[in-house]
Each structure stands twice: as structure tokens, then as C-alpha cells.
Design a protein around this motif. Structure first.
Motif, short mmCIF file in Angstrom:
data_model
loop_
_atom_site.label_atom_id
_atom_site.label_comp_id
_atom_site.label_asym_id
_atom_site.label_seq_id
_atom_site.Cartn_x
_atom_site.Cartn_y
_atom_site.Cartn_z
N UNK A 89 0.87 -1.16 0.00
CA UNK A 89 0.00 0.00 0.00
C UNK A 89 0.91 1.22 0.00
N UNK A 90 0.73 2.09 -0.98
CA UNK A 90 1.54 3.30 -1.10
C UNK A 90 0.57 4.46 -1.16
N UNK A 91 0.51 5.22 -0.06
CA UNK A 91 -0.49 6.28 0.06
C UNK A 91 0.14 7.58 0.52
N UNK A 92 -0.29 8.67 -0.08
CA UNK A 92 0.15 9.98 0.39
C UNK A 92 -0.52 10.26 1.72
N UNK A 93 0.23 10.79 2.66
CA UNK A 93 -0.33 11.08 3.98
C UNK A 93 0.52 12.13 4.67
N UNK A 94 -0.15 12.93 5.48
CA UNK A 94 0.57 13.83 6.38
C UNK A 94 0.62 13.13 7.73
N UNK A 95 1.54 13.51 8.60
CA UNK A 95 1.69 12.77 9.86
C UNK A 95 0.39 12.54 10.63
N UNK A 96 -0.50 13.53 10.67
CA UNK A 96 -1.71 13.35 11.47
C UNK A 96 -2.71 12.38 10.85
N UNK A 97 -2.53 11.98 9.59
CA UNK A 97 -3.47 11.05 8.97
C UNK A 97 -2.93 9.62 8.87
N UNK A 98 -1.65 9.42 9.13
CA UNK A 98 -1.04 8.10 8.96
C UNK A 98 -1.75 7.04 9.82
N UNK A 99 -1.95 7.32 11.09
CA UNK A 99 -2.58 6.33 11.97
C UNK A 99 -4.01 6.03 11.53
N UNK A 100 -4.75 7.06 11.12
CA UNK A 100 -6.12 6.83 10.64
C UNK A 100 -6.12 5.91 9.42
N UNK A 101 -5.20 6.14 8.50
CA UNK A 101 -5.13 5.30 7.30
C UNK A 101 -4.76 3.85 7.68
N UNK A 102 -3.81 3.71 8.58
CA UNK A 102 -3.43 2.37 9.02
C UNK A 102 -4.61 1.67 9.70
N UNK A 103 -5.32 2.39 10.56
CA UNK A 103 -6.48 1.81 11.25
C UNK A 103 -7.54 1.37 10.25
N UNK A 104 -7.80 2.19 9.23
CA UNK A 104 -8.78 1.83 8.21
C UNK A 104 -8.33 0.55 7.49
N UNK A 105 -7.06 0.51 7.12
CA UNK A 105 -6.54 -0.65 6.39
C UNK A 105 -6.65 -1.91 7.23
N UNK A 106 -6.31 -1.83 8.51
CA UNK A 106 -6.39 -3.01 9.38
C UNK A 106 -7.82 -3.45 9.64
N UNK A 107 -8.75 -2.51 9.65
CA UNK A 107 -10.16 -2.86 9.83
C UNK A 107 -10.68 -3.63 8.62
N UNK A 108 -10.31 -3.20 7.43
CA UNK A 108 -10.88 -3.78 6.21
C UNK A 108 -9.98 -4.83 5.55
N UNK A 109 -8.68 -4.70 5.69
CA UNK A 109 -7.74 -5.60 5.02
C UNK A 109 -6.62 -5.98 5.98
N UNK A 110 -6.95 -6.68 7.06
CA UNK A 110 -5.94 -6.99 8.08
C UNK A 110 -4.85 -7.92 7.59
N UNK A 111 -5.01 -8.52 6.44
CA UNK A 111 -3.99 -9.39 5.88
C UNK A 111 -2.80 -8.59 5.32
N UNK A 112 -2.94 -7.27 5.20
CA UNK A 112 -1.82 -6.44 4.75
C UNK A 112 -0.95 -6.12 5.97
#
Length: 191
Positions: A89-112
Motif C-alpha cells: 500500500x503506497x499512500x500519500x499522507x501527512x503525519x496526522x493522517x497516517x494512523x487513521x489510514x493504518x487503522x482503516x486498512x487493518x479494519x478492512x484488510x488486516x492481511x496487509x
């Protein structure tokens, strides 16, 4: 033997960011509503209200954890890709959004796994064999570097799609087979 690396963008590729940001914008600034169809560029021209900014539009706390899946097929197809290829997963993010993006990914695609999660705006610096993305500023440098791409069509990439013949993927249904076909095609130019 090394598995091919498939780089997959997050926002507006596996989930819907712009539509959700528009939803919040239109609640906060009802006198200056935005429409998805009018989002023709990556600049701030679409932010019609004087108090609206790019940081507010894309930086609302919690925004990235509430995004909807791109479609009903994306989770299953991403898992198929993950099982067959080295999916990052290669996503543009600013520091304050990184954790939110990771949380979303783990909720929907925990195999990543975390090792396959990269925050990077200049995606052309990453080594991959195929990029799935919606941003023309990512797709064109990839093609120019000789890499394969799949473009997720949106209004903001219409001009680039008219100028370059990026292969399109309008739905995640059958994505694994589509990636297989593109990677197996040898010597065929992308543009």
C-alpha cells in the motif's frame, strides 16, 4: 524467485476519500456545495467557500477511518492479489493522517502487514512492477519509467485519460485476473 510487486494507492482507489470529504464540506459550508463531478483538478479551485482550505477538506480528524470501501469486490480481490503477489500500500499522507489510514486498512484488510504499508507522496521513487492508482501525477511517471499501471477513473484524471491511454479499472471485480493479464503482457507499451 521474486514475486512481482503490486503498489496500490488507498484514497479513491480502495476507498472513497473525495466523496466523503465533499459530504463533510457540504454540511459545513451549505452555501457553497461541491459536487464530485466538478472535481476536475488536484488544486484548491474546488474549495469555493473562503473558510475552506485543503487542510480542512482533507484533514478533518477521523475522516480517513470513516471512508467507504471502493466497491463490494475490493476486499476479496485485494486478498487474492496479496496471496499471489507482493502487494504494498503506497499512500500519500501527512503525519496526522497516517494512523487513521493504518487503522482503516487493518479494519478492512488486516492481511496487509505493517511492512507493506508505505506513506509516500512521490510514488515514482518506490520500486514496483505495477501501480494501481487514481492520480495522474503518479500514473504518468510510472509509465514513463516503464512500469505497468491500472488507472481508477475519476473526474480529476479525465484530462490525463484523454491524453494517455492508461488501462482502466472501474470496478475491483476481477482485479486479480486483470493484473495477471497486464503482468503477463510482455513488451507492449502502456501509452
Amino acid at each position: 524467485m521474486r514475486k512481482p510487486i503490486i503498489a496500490v494507492d488507498m484514497d479513491d482507489t480502495i476507498c472513497h476519500l473525495v466523496k466523503r470529504a465533499i459530504y463533510h464540506n457540504n454540511i459545513e459550508f451549505p452555501t457553497h456545495p461541491l459536487r464530485y463531478e466538478d472535481m476536475m483538478d488536484w488544486n484548491t479551485d474546488h474549495l469555493r467557500h473562503p473558510e475552506s482550505t485543503m487542510d480542512l477538506f482533507f484533514g478533518r480528524p477521523g475522516l480517513y477511518e470513516e471512508l467507504e470501501l471502493f466497491d463490494e469486490y475490493v476486499v476479496e480481490e485485494m486478498e487474492k492479489l496479496h496471496n499471489a503477489y507482493d502487494v504494498i500500500i503506497v499512500t500519500a499522507a501527512v503525519p496526522k493522517t497516517v494512523l487513521e489510514k493504518w487503522n482503516w486498512l487493518q479494519k478492512h484488510m488486516p492481511y496487509i502487514p505493517a511492512d507493506n504499508f508505505f506513506t509516500c507522496k512521490r510514488k515514482h521513487l518506490i520500486g514496483y512492477d505495477l501501480l494501481i492508482d487514481d492520480g495522474p501525477h503518479n500514473l504518468l511517471p510510472a509509465v514513463q519509467a516503464g512500469k505497468k499501471v491500472l488507472c481508477i477513473p475519476h473526474p480529476w484524471n479525465l484530462r490525463a485519460r484523454e491524453q494517455y491511454s492508461f488501462p482502466l479499472m472501474t470496478s475491483w471485480e476481477g482485479a486479480k485476473e486483470r493484473v495477471d493479464e497486464i503482468l503477463q503482457a510482455q513488451g507492449e507499451p502502456e501509452l
